[in-house]
Design an enzyme around this catalytic site. Structure first.
Site, short mmCIF file in Angstrom:
data_model
loop_
_atom_site.label_atom_id
_atom_site.label_comp_id
_atom_site.label_asym_id
_atom_site.label_seq_id
_atom_site.Cartn_x
_atom_site.Cartn_y
_atom_site.Cartn_z
N ASP A 53 -11.34 3.15 3.92
CA ASP A 53 -11.63 1.74 4.20
C ASP A 53 -13.16 1.66 4.03
O ASP A 53 -13.72 0.51 3.74
CB ASP A 53 -11.18 0.95 5.22
CG ASP A 53 -10.13 0.25 5.16
OD1 ASP A 53 -9.82 -0.35 4.18
OD2 ASP A 53 -9.13 0.00 6.19
N GLN B 144 -4.77 -1.38 9.52
CA GLN B 144 -4.77 -2.54 8.98
C GLN B 144 -5.41 -3.73 10.04
O GLN B 144 -4.98 -3.74 11.09
CB GLN B 144 -3.38 -2.98 8.76
CG GLN B 144 -2.98 -4.44 8.06
CD GLN B 144 -3.74 -4.42 6.81
OE1 GLN B 144 -3.73 -3.21 6.10
NE2 GLN B 144 -4.17 -5.59 6.00
N LYS C 9 0.88 -1.10 0.07
CA LYS C 9 0.01 -0.23 -0.06
C LYS C 9 0.85 1.17 -0.07
O LYS C 9 0.54 2.24 -0.88
CB LYS C 9 -1.06 0.03 1.34
CG LYS C 9 -2.09 -0.79 1.10
CD LYS C 9 -2.99 -1.05 2.51
CE LYS C 9 -4.06 -2.38 2.30
NZ LYS C 9 -4.45 -2.70 3.72
N1 GUN Z 1 -6.99 -6.37 6.27
C1 GUN Z 1 -7.27 -7.13 5.04
N2 GUN Z 1 -7.91 -6.38 4.14
C2 GUN Z 1 -8.15 -5.33 4.70
C3 GUN Z 1 -8.57 -4.01 4.13
O1 GUN Z 1 -9.08 -3.98 3.13
N3 GUN Z 1 -8.42 -2.95 5.00
C4 GUN Z 1 -7.95 -3.11 6.32
N4 GUN Z 1 -8.01 -1.96 7.15
N5 GUN Z 1 -7.61 -4.02 6.71
C5 GUN Z 1 -7.67 -5.23 5.73
#
Ligand code: GUN
Length: 297
Positions: A121, A98, A54
């Protein structure tokens, strides 16, 4: 018939290029780069890979990436304080914590602390509510990516029968809301659904997000249906000690019946980060009070 392969990797590359162009325009207008803060608690290897990826993609798109790596024994209060500091930071347009978080931290409490207008998100209840009632807000990245692939393939989705398998807050529920907003007739199925094969057989659109390797078989698919496989399951490979990635759909049998299918890997997976960058860009324009056309990206 063999289904067309929905190339999520290529679509995601195009989306990232569009976001990059608009991020440069944002910087020229706002006098600063758009910024995404990513918070990782602990050392989960998969999460570390996602967070690194990311950060790299954010910088490639011409945006600032602020990474906060906290030890696994970080207290809930300390994490909430980091989120509060990011909420107040004008250089931060988007905040992503995350998941999963360590067991001693209440995920819902952390999500509830993120400012809704920085919640790229789309996990905050305010954004879930906005999606449910049709107000502008942030939509979770994976289902929004699935919708983009479906519209690219099918154009107008109005009147189509859609079956979403899975009812998670991250994929199934927001996916259903998005498809309702597109005027599909939506069924949400899950692990307890009776006669799942028959339910799926009605669908013009199948979105599989149950987390069960290769569960959806080709003879469940209506001929000509479009299949989006959200599953990422690691299973034992043909060679001893090796693993391979499979989706929730049995690809070979489904591809013989569907008109188009998003494969694993290379389908939905690459879309998630591209949509995260898109959501961050939208957040930046909104937070700076700048216009961004609804269909710009
Ligand atoms: N863990 C796995 N996929 C995601 C996501 O799309 N966002 C977040 N914050 N954590 C994740």
């Amino acid at each position: 018939m063999t289904a067309a392969v929905i190339d999520g990797k290529a679509f995601a590359e195009g989306l990232r290029a569009r976001v990059g162009g608009l991020a440069a325009a944002f910087e020229a207008k706002a006098g600063r780069k758009a910024g995404l803060a990513v918070v990782l608690v602990g050392e989960d290897p998969a999460s570390q890979v996602y967070v690194r990826s990311k950060g790299k993609s954010t910088v490639e798109a011409g945006m600032n990436s602020f990474e906060h790596k906290l030890p696994a024994d970080t207290t809930e209060d300390d994490l909430l304080a980091v989120v509060a500091q990011l909420n107040a930071d004008p250089a931060v347009d988007g905040i992503l914590v995350q998941l999963p978080l360590p067991a001693h931290i209440d995920e819902q409490k952390v999500i509830a602390t993120i400012a809704p207008d920085k919640d790229v998100d789309g996990f905050h209840v305010i954004n879930a509510g906005r999606l449910a009632v049709g107000q502008p807000g942030f939509v979770p990245c994976t289902p929004l990516g699935c919708l983009m692939l479906l519209k690219d393939r099918l154009g107008d989705l109005s009147g189509l029968d859609a079956v979403v398998i899975g009812r998670s807050n991250i994929v199934g529920k927001p996916m259903a809301q998005l498809l309702i907003a597109e005027s599909c007739t939506v069924t949400v199925a899950h692990s307890r659904t009776k006669n799942l094969a028959e339910v799926v057989r009605r669908a013009d659109i199948v979105v599989a997000a149950v987390g069960r390797p290769e569960m959806v078989k080709g003879d469940w698919i209506k001929p000509g249906a479009v299949v989006i496989d959200v599953g990422i399951n690691r299973v034992a490979g043909a060679t001893e000690g090796k693993t391979r990635l499979v989706g929730d759909v049995d690809y070979a049998s489904a591809a013989a019946v569907a008109s188009a299918i998003a494969p694993v890997p290379g389908g939905v997976g690459p879309m998630t980060i591209a949509v995260l960058l898109r959501n961050t860009l939208v957040a930046a324009y909104r937070n700076a009070g700048l216009e961004l056309a609804a269909d710009a990206v």
